[in-house]
Design a protein around this motif. Structure first.
Motif, PDB file in Angstrom:
ATOM      1  N   GLU A 192       0.844  -1.206   0.000  1.00  9.26           N
ATOM      2  CA  GLU A 192       0.000   0.000   0.000  1.00  9.26           C
ATOM      3  C   GLU A 192       0.873   1.247   0.000  1.00  9.26           C
ATOM      4  O   GLU A 192       2.044   1.182   0.369  1.00  9.26           O
ATOM      5  N   TYR A 193       0.270   2.365  -0.376  1.00 13.56           N
ATOM      6  CA  TYR A 193       0.988   3.644  -0.260  1.00 13.56           C
ATOM      7  C   TYR A 193       1.403   3.802   1.206  1.00 13.56           C
ATOM      8  O   TYR A 193       0.577   3.654   2.115  1.00 13.56           O
ATOM      9  N   PRO A 194       2.696   4.083   1.469  1.00 13.91           N
ATOM     10  CA  PRO A 194       3.173   4.070   2.863  1.00 13.91           C
ATOM     11  C   PRO A 194       2.496   5.131   3.740  1.00 13.91           C
ATOM     12  O   PRO A 194       2.440   6.301   3.363  1.00 13.91           O
ATOM     13  N   ALA A 195       1.994   4.670   4.886  1.00 15.00           N
ATOM     14  CA  ALA A 195       1.405   5.605   5.849  1.00 15.00           C
ATOM     15  C   ALA A 195       2.451   6.643   6.243  1.00 15.00           C
ATOM     16  O   ALA A 195       2.139   7.817   6.461  1.00 15.00           O
ATOM     17  N   ALA A 196       3.705   6.201   6.289  1.00 16.45           N
ATOM     18  CA  ALA A 196       4.789   7.127   6.653  1.00 16.45           C
ATOM     19  C   ALA A 196       4.861   8.294   5.667  1.00 16.45           C
ATOM     20  O   ALA A 196       5.155   9.426   6.050  1.00 16.45           O
ATOM     21  N   TYR A 197       4.577   8.018   4.393  1.00 13.70           N
ATOM     22  CA  TYR A 197       4.654   9.089   3.387  1.00 13.70           C
ATOM     23  C   TYR A 197       3.567  10.141   3.603  1.00 13.70           C
ATOM     24  O   TYR A 197       3.766  11.313   3.296  1.00 13.70           O
ATOM     25  N   VAL A 198       2.399   9.681   4.097  1.00 17.07           N
ATOM     26  CA  VAL A 198       1.336  10.654   4.391  1.00 17.07           C
ATOM     27  C   VAL A 198       1.849  11.609   5.474  1.00 17.07           C
ATOM     28  O   VAL A 198       1.671  12.825   5.387  1.00 17.07           O
ATOM     29  N   ASN A 199       2.538  11.050   6.473  1.00 22.07           N
ATOM     30  CA  ASN A 199       3.118  11.902   7.521  1.00 22.07           C
ATOM     31  C   ASN A 199       4.246  12.760   6.978  1.00 22.07           C
ATOM     32  O   ASN A 199       4.345  13.947   7.274  1.00 22.07           O
ATOM     33  N   PHE A 200       5.110  12.146   6.193  1.00 20.40           N
ATOM     34  CA  PHE A 200       6.299  12.861   5.705  1.00 20.40           C
ATOM     35  C   PHE A 200       5.926  14.017   4.774  1.00 20.40           C
ATOM     36  O   PHE A 200       6.495  15.099   4.853  1.00 20.40           O
ATOM     37  N   PHE A 201       5.008  13.741   3.853  1.00 17.80           N
ATOM     38  CA  PHE A 201       4.807  14.687   2.746  1.00 17.80           C
ATOM     39  C   PHE A 201       3.427  15.332   2.727  1.00 17.80           C
ATOM     40  O   PHE A 201       3.153  16.175   1.872  1.00 17.80           O
ATOM     41  N   GLY A 202       2.541  14.918   3.646  1.00 25.52           N
ATOM     42  CA  GLY A 202       1.179  15.457   3.660  1.00 25.52           C
ATOM     43  C   GLY A 202       0.270  14.642   2.750  1.00 25.52           C
ATOM     44  O   GLY A 202       0.748  13.988   1.815  1.00 25.52           O
ATOM     45  N   PRO A 203      -1.046  14.702   3.016  1.00 23.93           N
ATOM     46  CA  PRO A 203      -1.990  13.851   2.283  1.00 23.93           C
ATOM     47  C   PRO A 203      -2.150  14.239   0.812  1.00 23.93           C
ATOM     48  O   PRO A 203      -2.597  13.420   0.005  1.00 23.93           O
ATOM     49  N   ASP A 204      -1.787  15.470   0.457  1.00 22.00           N
ATOM     50  CA  ASP A 204      -2.030  15.926  -0.919  1.00 22.00           C
ATOM     51  C   ASP A 204      -0.807  15.779  -1.818  1.00 22.00           C
ATOM     52  O   ASP A 204      -0.836  16.172  -2.982  1.00 22.00           O
ATOM     53  N   TYR A 205       0.267  15.239  -1.289  1.00 21.36           N
ATOM     54  CA  TYR A 205       1.488  15.155  -2.099  1.00 21.36           C
ATOM     55  C   TYR A 205       1.296  14.238  -3.304  1.00 21.36           C
ATOM     56  O   TYR A 205       0.741  13.148  -3.178  1.00 21.36           O
ATOM     57  N   ARG A 206       1.744  14.698  -4.458  1.00 21.86           N
ATOM     58  CA  ARG A 206       1.739  13.855  -5.666  1.00 21.86           C
ATOM     59  C   ARG A 206       3.147  13.835  -6.236  1.00 21.86           C
ATOM     60  O   ARG A 206       3.798  14.884  -6.309  1.00 21.86           O
ATOM     61  N   PRO A 207       3.632  12.654  -6.632  1.00 21.91           N
ATOM     62  CA  PRO A 207       5.008  12.573  -7.170  1.00 21.91           C
ATOM     63  C   PRO A 207       5.187  13.413  -8.431  1.00 21.91           C
ATOM     64  O   PRO A 207       4.224  13.644  -9.169  1.00 21.91           O
TER      65      PRO A 207
END
Ligand SMILES: [Fe+2]
Ligand SMILES: [Fe+2]
Length: 254
Positions: free
Chosen positions: A161-176
């Motif tokens: 799954e998309y890493p929960a850590a990335y939601v914390n690291f980059f915010g919920p709206d981050y797009r690559p």
């Protein structure tokens, strides 16, 4: 902070650094890339005065404030003497080993963030792949390169799954960035897709503080799949020797 405040702060840091480097015989000047952001590299900064420079040269050798590397440094020596604490790499590789993955994949897991731990964070998959490319099977460096992109995209078939850590690291709206998306699209149909995907599956963020993994646990796998140059990393003439040399002597003037 405004650029002016930023540069004032960095000048203070420079003074401190200058004082520290006074303890050396030589003067140390940091690469722009170490400082960009903390300072605006486009702004002219004071150079050491003639007085400060009197009788001193710029550092043109290994930084004596770092631990000295062996004459013919191996990959394991870099883990010991130049990389930051690398439990993340070791535990990811251990998990891959426990999952019964092929040794090449275990090596890819062991090296996947090598650039973050020893070289440059930004675009770490690309830098990491380039560092190891001359010494590993193409599949390993390819997987290290694209794991950076694959981390952002789920794959239900393997429970990633998309890493929960990335939601914390980059915010919920981050797009690559678009280049990451292109890399992912291309990788999806590649014959080595699963090797890179396995890096992301074993890429653990929650470390078990009770598990101690030593780089030496991987001596045999490294021996079989990382073609250590006889002269030592950085001392051979491969396409990435200069990158290993930069890690050996990161403050060398030229
Ligand atoms: Fe990574
Ligand atoms: Fe990682």
């Amino acid at each position: 902070m405004t650029p002016t405040q930023m540069n004032a702060a960095s000048l203070k840091a420079d003074e401190l650094e200058e004082r520290m480097s006074r303890e050396l015989d030589e003067m140390v000047v940091k690469s722009i890339i170490y400082q960009s952001g903390d300072i605006d590299p486009a702004i002219e900064r004071p150079r050491p005065s003639a007085e400060e420079r009197a009788g001193r040269h710029f550092l043109m050798r290994e930084d004596p404030r770092l631990r000295q590397m062996p004459e013919k440094p191996t990959l394991i020596d870099f883990f010991r003497y130049r990389f930051g604490p690398s439990a993340h790499l070791l535990q990811s590789a251990r998990l891959a080993l426990q999952s019964g993955l092929p040794e090449k994949t275990v090596l890819a897991c062991l090296l996947h963030d090598i650039s973050v731990f020893g070289f440059i964070r930004s675009d770490h998959g690309y830098w990491g792949a380039q560092l190891i490319e001359p010494y590993v099977d193409e599949e390993v460096s390819w997987a290290v390169r694209v794991h950076q992109a694959l981390r952002f995209y789920p794959d239900e078939s393997v429970g990633y799954e998309y890493p929960a850590a990335y939601v914390n690291f980059f915010g919920p709206d981050y797009r690559p960035d678009p280049y990451i998306d292109r890399e992912y699209q291309a990788a999806r149909n590649h014959r080595w897709y699963m090797t890179a995907r396995m890096i992301t599956v074993n890429d653990i963020y929650s470390f078990d503080p009770n598990v101690r993994v030593d780089i030496e646990d991987f001596t045999d796998i490294i021996g079989r799949h990382f073609h250590q140059p006889e002269e030592g990393l950085g001392k051979d003439n491969s396409a990435s020797s200069h990158m290993w040399r930069t890690m050996i002597a990161p403050t060398k003037f030229l």
